[in-house]
Scaffold this active site. Structure first.
Site, PDB file in Angstrom:
ATOM      1  N   ASP A 172       0.852  -1.200   0.000  1.00 50.80           N
ATOM      2  CA  ASP A 172       0.000   0.000   0.000  1.00 50.80           C
ATOM      3  C   ASP A 172       0.883   1.244   0.000  1.00 50.80           C
ATOM      4  O   ASP A 172       0.620   2.211  -0.731  1.00 50.80           O
ATOM      5  CB  ASP A 172      -0.902  -0.033   1.244  1.00 50.80           C
ATOM      6  CG  ASP A 172      -2.103   0.891   1.141  1.00 50.80           C
ATOM      7  OD1 ASP A 172      -2.502   1.230   0.009  1.00 50.80           O
ATOM      8  OD2 ASP A 172      -2.655   1.262   2.194  1.00 50.80           O
ATOM      9  N   HIS A 255      -4.737   2.699  -6.943  1.00 51.58           N
ATOM     10  CA  HIS A 255      -5.924   2.527  -6.101  1.00 51.58           C
ATOM     11  C   HIS A 255      -7.213   2.432  -6.919  1.00 51.58           C
ATOM     12  O   HIS A 255      -8.159   1.764  -6.511  1.00 51.58           O
ATOM     13  CB  HIS A 255      -6.024   3.626  -5.037  1.00 51.58           C
ATOM     14  CG  HIS A 255      -5.234   3.281  -3.806  1.00 51.58           C
ATOM     15  ND1 HIS A 255      -3.868   3.414  -3.765  1.00 51.58           N
ATOM     16  CD2 HIS A 255      -5.601   2.746  -2.603  1.00 51.58           C
ATOM     17  CE1 HIS A 255      -3.435   3.002  -2.584  1.00 51.58           C
ATOM     18  NE2 HIS A 255      -4.460   2.590  -1.858  1.00 51.58           N
ATOM     19  N   HIS A 258      -7.293  -1.125  -7.862  1.00 50.62           N
ATOM     20  CA  HIS A 258      -7.717  -1.865  -6.663  1.00 50.62           C
ATOM     21  C   HIS A 258      -9.242  -1.799  -6.518  1.00 50.62           C
ATOM     22  O   HIS A 258      -9.915  -2.819  -6.306  1.00 50.62           O
ATOM     23  CB  HIS A 258      -7.059  -1.271  -5.410  1.00 50.62           C
ATOM     24  CG  HIS A 258      -7.750  -1.656  -4.139  1.00 50.62           C
ATOM     25  ND1 HIS A 258      -8.877  -0.994  -3.684  1.00 50.62           N
ATOM     26  CD2 HIS A 258      -7.521  -2.652  -3.254  1.00 50.62           C
ATOM     27  CE1 HIS A 258      -9.294  -1.576  -2.567  1.00 50.62           C
ATOM     28  NE2 HIS A 258      -8.486  -2.584  -2.291  1.00 50.62           N
ATOM     29  N   HIS A 273      -6.060  -5.576   1.089  1.00 47.97           N
ATOM     30  CA  HIS A 273      -6.030  -4.312   0.343  1.00 47.97           C
ATOM     31  C   HIS A 273      -4.668  -4.152  -0.343  1.00 47.97           C
ATOM     32  O   HIS A 273      -4.585  -3.886  -1.539  1.00 47.97           O
ATOM     33  CB  HIS A 273      -6.296  -3.168   1.333  1.00 47.97           C
ATOM     34  CG  HIS A 273      -6.120  -1.805   0.763  1.00 47.97           C
ATOM     35  ND1 HIS A 273      -7.063  -1.219  -0.050  1.00 47.97           N
ATOM     36  CD2 HIS A 273      -5.109  -0.897   0.882  1.00 47.97           C
ATOM     37  CE1 HIS A 273      -6.629  -0.008  -0.407  1.00 47.97           C
ATOM     38  NE2 HIS A 273      -5.455   0.204   0.145  1.00 47.97           N
TER      39      HIS A 273
HETATM   40 ZN   LIG Z   1      -4.434   2.070   0.148  1.00 43.83          ZN
END
Ligand SMILES: [Zn+2]
Length: 372
Positions: A172, A255, A258, A273
């Site tokens: 991340d 993101h 994602h 995540h």
């Molecule tokens: Zn993130």
């Protein structure tokens, strides 16, 4: 938007066993605290939080988080806070618990304290939550009037968590510089609601430097459940540098991709995540036409951290072209951060980049003789 905006939490505290000093640090904020943690985290950390609060003369109202950061769960917990007349909300646990605590706090108008028990996301410091549907699909980013008042990061607790949590947090945090760099070039608006500052740029860039320097040693440290200077550096990068860096530096392709993955059914939902962001980062690099040496540096680093780099790794080996197109469409829908890239992107471009990222990683694995 022509102004630069930088936002941050009131105080950040990191160190071994700081959880036992919660009362001392929380005392200036109020008298009655709603403490939110899931069933597992109550035994690992939240009971110690409550003990420390009580020693400091703060009343604690305990709530068990049910597992999904959804609007229904936020409303349920906020009702308990109202009936307990709390003036502090404390979230203890992983990203979804912490995002829920922030959303509950916004409804109650109290002060929020964030105590992450893993370094698995950069959620702790920001003034926003990612909300999901009760079924776990990305719902919306919810923006709040202020950042948390206090973040308490106990590195001893974090060192005891499964290594996958740390590697997910590294993934991340690795997206932070790549996304901020794109936002800076595009002069796009960040999650803080303005242009990126030089401060956010420096923080995001430092984040990546720390991770490349110490990420692997930190990963080895948590395998032995020890707190090392390398782990301290990476916990700070995953939590503080990445948190400030993504919020005031901005999100872009990684993101958005994602978020696109969350529309699919199946095993991909079992990934963290960070695991989904790792592959999303490689997709952004493919879209950006980064040279081979640069792309391979990321693939190699992710492989050493046992992070996913191919569609097979993210449990999408069998996904149809139609399914991947749905991901690409979700990643490029109006308002998504893919439009913060410094060039126009369509769903078709993203689909090709997903397939290209998969292929680049397969080629790299073949080149180094990597065995799954
Ligand atoms: Zn993130």
């Amino acid at each position: 938007m022509s102004e630069k905006v930088f936002i941050s939490p009131g105080k950040y505290v990191q160190g071994k066993n700081v959880i036992d000093k919660t009362g001392e640090y929380v005392k200036p904020l109020g008298h009655t605290a709603l403490v939110i943690a899931d069933k597992l985290v109550w035994g690992i950390a939240a009971d110690r939080v409550v003990k420390s609060l009580e020693q400091a003369g703060i009343t604690a109202v305990k709530v068990e988080f049910q597992g999904e950061a959804s609007k229904n769960e936020v409303n349920r917990i906020a009702d308990q806070g109202r009936s307990g007349k709390v003036d502090i909300v404390i979230g203890v646990g992983g990203g979804k618990t912490l995002d829920t605590a922030k959303a509950v706090n916004e409804l109650l108008g109290s002060s929020v304290v964030i105590i992450p028990t893993t370094a698995s996301t950069d959620a702790p410091t920001s003034a926003l939550s990612v909300l999901y549907t009760d079924e776990g699909a990305f719902d919306t980013y919810s923006f709040f009037s202020k950042n948390p008042s206090l973040i308490l990061v106990d590195t001893k607790v974090i060192s005891q968590a499964p290594p996958l949590f740390l590697s997910s947090g590294i993934a991340d945090a690795m997206a932070t510089w790549i996304e901020a760099r794109a936002v800076i070039e595009a002069r796009a608006t960040t999650m803080a609601g303005g242009l990126p500052t030089l401060a956010a740029e420096a923080i995001a860039s430092k984040c990546e430097e720390v991770l490349f320097d110490y990420g692997l040693q930190a990963y080895e440290s948590v395998k032995r459940k020890v707190v090392t200077p390398a782990l301290e550096a990476v916990v700070e990068a995953n939590t503080l540098l990445s948190g400030l860096g993504f919020e005031s530096g901005g999100l872009a392709g990684a993101h958005a991709i994602h978020n696109g993955f969350t529309v699919l059914e199946g095993d991909i939902h079992h990934l963290t995540h960070g695991q989904k962001v790792a592959f999303g980062t490689l997709v952004q690099l493919a879209l950006e036409q980064r040279p081979l040496t640069e792309v391979e540096r990321y693939i190699d680093f992710y492989l050493k951290l046992e992070l996913p780099v191919t569609l097979e790794d993210v449990k999408l080996k069998e996904a149809s072209r139609e399914d991947l197109y749905r991901v690409a469409q979700a990643a490029t829908k109006e308002g998504e951060t893919a439009h913060n890239l410094p060039f126009a992107v369509t769903a078709d471009d993203v689909l090709d980049a997903i397939l290209a990222a998969d292929q680049y990683s397969q080629a790299y694995k073949a080149k180094i003789g990597y065995k799954n």
